[in-house]
Enzyme design. Structure first.
Site, PDB file in Angstrom:
ATOM      1  N   LYS A 137       5.530  29.855 -34.704  1.00  0.00           N
ATOM      2  CA  LYS A 137       4.202  29.512 -34.178  1.00  0.00           C
ATOM      3  C   LYS A 137       4.193  29.812 -32.682  1.00  0.00           C
ATOM      4  CE  LYS A 137       1.974  25.795 -35.586  1.00  0.00           C
ATOM      5  NZ  LYS A 137       1.516  24.382 -35.746  1.00  0.00           N
ATOM      6  N   ASP A 139      -3.385  13.307 -40.736  1.00  0.00           N
ATOM      7  CA  ASP A 139      -4.251  14.449 -41.066  1.00  0.00           C
ATOM      8  C   ASP A 139      -3.755  15.133 -42.341  1.00  0.00           C
ATOM      9  OD1 ASP A 139      -6.419  16.147 -40.740  1.00  0.00           O
ATOM     10  OD2 ASP A 139      -5.283  17.589 -39.545  1.00  0.00           O
ATOM     11  N   LEU A 142       1.274  35.669 -40.085  1.00  0.00           N
ATOM     12  CA  LEU A 142       1.030  34.869 -41.286  1.00  0.00           C
ATOM     13  C   LEU A 142      -0.323  34.176 -41.225  1.00  0.00           C
ATOM     14  CD1 LEU A 142       4.568  33.226 -41.643  1.00  0.00           C
ATOM     15  CD2 LEU A 142       3.667  35.155 -42.938  1.00  0.00           C
ATOM     16  N   GLY A 143      -0.760  33.841 -40.025  1.00  0.00           N
ATOM     17  CA  GLY A 143      -2.037  33.157 -39.873  1.00  0.00           C
ATOM     18  C   GLY A 143      -2.388  33.001 -38.406  1.00  0.00           C
ATOM     19  N   VAL A 144      -3.621  32.622 -38.160  1.00  0.00           N
ATOM     20  CA  VAL A 144      -4.100  32.421 -36.792  1.00  0.00           C
ATOM     21  C   VAL A 144      -4.699  31.028 -36.698  1.00  0.00           C
ATOM     22  CG1 VAL A 144      -5.638  33.230 -34.975  1.00  0.00           C
ATOM     23  CG2 VAL A 144      -4.586  34.877 -36.532  1.00  0.00           C
ATOM     24  N   GLY A 145      -4.188  30.229 -35.770  1.00  0.00           N
ATOM     25  CA  GLY A 145      -4.681  28.873 -35.589  1.00  0.00           C
ATOM     26  C   GLY A 145      -5.458  28.729 -34.294  1.00  0.00           C
ATOM     27  N   THR A 146      -5.762  27.481 -33.957  1.00  0.00           N
ATOM     28  CA  THR A 146      -6.544  27.204 -32.752  1.00  0.00           C
ATOM     29  C   THR A 146      -5.794  27.610 -31.492  1.00  0.00           C
ATOM     30  OG1 THR A 146      -7.473  25.296 -33.916  1.00  0.00           O
ATOM     31  CG2 THR A 146      -7.824  25.398 -31.540  1.00  0.00           C
ATOM     32  N   PHE A 147      -4.484  27.439 -31.513  1.00  0.00           N
ATOM     33  CA  PHE A 147      -3.702  27.622 -30.294  1.00  0.00           C
ATOM     34  C   PHE A 147      -2.928  28.935 -30.267  1.00  0.00           C
ATOM     35  CE2 PHE A 147      -3.555  23.139 -31.710  1.00  0.00           C
ATOM     36  CZ  PHE A 147      -4.561  22.680 -30.885  1.00  0.00           C
ATOM     37  N   GLY A 148      -2.969  29.708 -31.327  1.00  0.00           N
ATOM     38  CA  GLY A 148      -2.241  30.965 -31.339  1.00  0.00           C
ATOM     39  C   GLY A 148      -1.896  31.399 -32.747  1.00  0.00           C
TER      40      GLY A 148
END
EC number: 2.7.11.1
Length: 552
Positions: free
Chosen positions: A45, A139, A22-28
């Site tokens: 996640k 945030d 679904l998506g790629v973040g900073t940690f995985g």
């Protein structure tokens, strides 16, 4: 500690089969997952342990997990459980399909005032819930507000949040500069809730105007604008909402609007759903949904007291509690969040109702019920014609061959879940051809030879299904499968005591004793002739053991 497994060529972790990213973040990565027993979709996640340590964000991740485990609100993304492996953490969370509010605004521009108010009411309700539980998000931004299929807002990403304590002030500067309050970017002390109010004001402005109130590519200039608190108000904005924005975007946190001020504002109160701010603050913990408890009992073949003990134990990893929250949340989603989570009983109908399900992918009509392929008229294609025993059989239909199977009126997902449970208990090995077709084998403990058979679920009519047993000869070339290797019985790990899909509710369709005699029906399947001697007996013993286990 859980282990990764393969399921039909895909990774399986715990109860969940992982799908697309679904998506790629900073940690995985964040991948879509499906709960094997309930069929509900989740977002998983994946946090790499080594990357977390190298980036020194262990505390951030722990806070996110700690916060999300506490929360049960219709407009906050829920964390169902955390699964650990030697290399990764898997955070199993609520899945929403609508994407980020940020992307929606970029694509569609400013939102109509009525729709903006509806979304803002949902967001503020979630923020109020956080603050009442002594948590500040810190945030908040459109990127962290997700939308479900019905355009309802869901707040995500609590990694930067702090749990508030009386008299404690936060000194950490964090969050995105465009949405950060003046006291945050200036490094001054702040209590917490007021910085979320500022961010909510920026989000409301973005909804109504399609732009940000404070924006500049040069960061020092951006900070100067935020500290000055001067922003442009378009002429098309309603005067009432303009006053609300100015109150929320006050530079002085002591003069800034509180949640109480916003709730009492005339613009905010218009068309406000009552479930967003329930009068009873204990709604989120003390009311148990009886229908959901019963559904968990049916799926896991357990007692209500076992489910209640799991819920009251406070263990978020408990499988009964996880299944309960999955059922509750998905029912609420289907009801378009019109009733608050746990505030009252949701509708009794399951979101997997047969009428909405039609024929699931991979599930075939039984050949016995399929029309003859000699005419192109609607009458010839009608499955009901095949059920009419008074009609002469078409010459195009081959002479039927006997087969062994079990009939059921349960849902196909439940039937297959029960089959997996039985195979696991019997230590069978299997390969998944598709969701409703398995190739199964068992090793004869005496001879050491493998006995193989095919299990396939067919749609007999619009109400019942047939689980067909077919012997497989070693000489038959295996069909192409999504799985590269046969799966051990551990691939159904976690299917704890699902409801028997063959409980007796009707004399013909659900009685196992009647299934063995009543299911010897005609089939047009071109079956493989089994080897003579012990193979045939081994096949029938294999069938008998599976049927006996299903009957328990």
């Amino acid at each position: 500690m859980a282990e990764k497994q393969k399921h039909d060529g895909r990774v399986k972790i715990g109860h969940y089969v992982l799908g697309d990213t679904l998506g790629v973040g900073t940690f995985g990565k964040v991948k879509i997952g499906e709960h094997q027993l309930t069929g509900h979709k989740v977002a998983v996640k994946i946090l790499n342990r080594q990357k977390i340590r190298s980036l020194d964000v262990v505390g951030k991740i722990k806070r996110e997990i700690q916060n999300l485990k506490l929360f049960r609100h219709p407009h906050i993304i829920k964390l169902y459980q955390v699964i650990s492996t030697p290399t990764d953490f898997f955070m199993v969370m609520e899945y929403v399909s609508g994407g980020e509010l940020f992307d929606y605004i970029c694509k569609h521009g400013r939102v109509e005032e009525m729709e903006a108010r509806r979304l803002f009411q949902q967001i503020l309700s979630a923020v109020d819930y956080c603050h009442r539980h002594m948590v500040v998000h810190r945030d908040l931004k459109p990127e962290n507000v997700l939308l479900d299929a019905h355009m309802n807002a869901k707040i995500a990403d609590f990694g930067l949040s702090n749990i508030m304590s009386d008299g404690e002030f936060l000194r950490t500067s964090c969050g995105s500069p465009n949405y950060a309050a003046p006291e945050v970017i200036s490094g001054r002390l702040y209590a917490g809730p007021e910085v979320d109010i500022w961010s909510c004001g920026v989000i409301l402005y973005a909804l109504l105007c399609g732009t940000l109130p404070f924006d500049d590519e040069h960061v020092p200039t951006l900070f100067k604008k935020i500290r000055g608190g001067v922003f442009y108000i378009p002429e098309y904005l309603n005067r009432s909402v303009a006053t609300l924005l100015m109150h929320m975007l006050q530079v002085d946190p002591l003069k800034r609007a509180t949640i109480k001020d916003i709730r009492e504002h005339e613009w905010f109160k218009q068309d406000l759903p009552s479930y967003l701010f329930p009068e009873d603050p204990s709604y989120d913990a003390n009311v148990i949904d009886d229908e959901a408890v019963k559904e968990v009992c049916e799926k896991f073949e357990c007692t209500e007291s076992e489910v209640m003990n799991s819920l009251y134990s406070g263990d978020p990893q408990d499988q009964l509690a996880v299944a309960y929250h999955l059922i509750i949340d998905n029912r609420r989603i289907m009801n378009q969040a019109s009733e608050f989570y746990l505030a009252s009983s949701p509708p009794s109908g399951s979101f997997m109702d047969d009428s909405a399900m039609h024929i699931p992918p991979g599930l075939k009509p039984h050949p016995e019920r399929m029309p003859p392929l000699i005419a192109d008229s609607p009458k010839a294609r009608c499955p009901l014609d095949a059920l009419n025993t008074t009609k002469p059989k078409s010459l195009a239909v081959k002479k039927a061959k006997w087969h062994l199977g079990i009939r059921s009126q349960s849902k196909p997902y439940d039937i297959m879940a029960e089959v997996y449970r039985a195979m696991k208990q019997l230590d069978f090995e299997w390969k998944v051809v598709n969701a409703y077709h398995l190739r199964v084998r068992r090793k004869n403990p005496v001879t050491g030879n493998y006995v193989k058979m095919s299990l396939q679920l067919y749609l007999v009519d619009n109400r019942s299904y047939l689980l067909d047993f077919k012997s497989i000869d070693d000489e038959v070339v295996e069909q192409r499968s999504g799985s590269s290797t046969p799966q051990r019985s551990c691939s159904a790990a976690g299917l704890h005591r699902p409801r028997s899909s063959f409980d007796s509710t009707t004399a013909e369709s659900h009685s196992l004793s009647g299934s063995l005699t009543g299911s010897l029906t005609g089939s047009t399947l071109s079956s493989v002739s089994p080897r003579l001697g012990s193979h045939t007996m081994d096949f029938f013993e294999m069938c008998a053991s599976l049927i006996t286990t299903l009957a328990r």
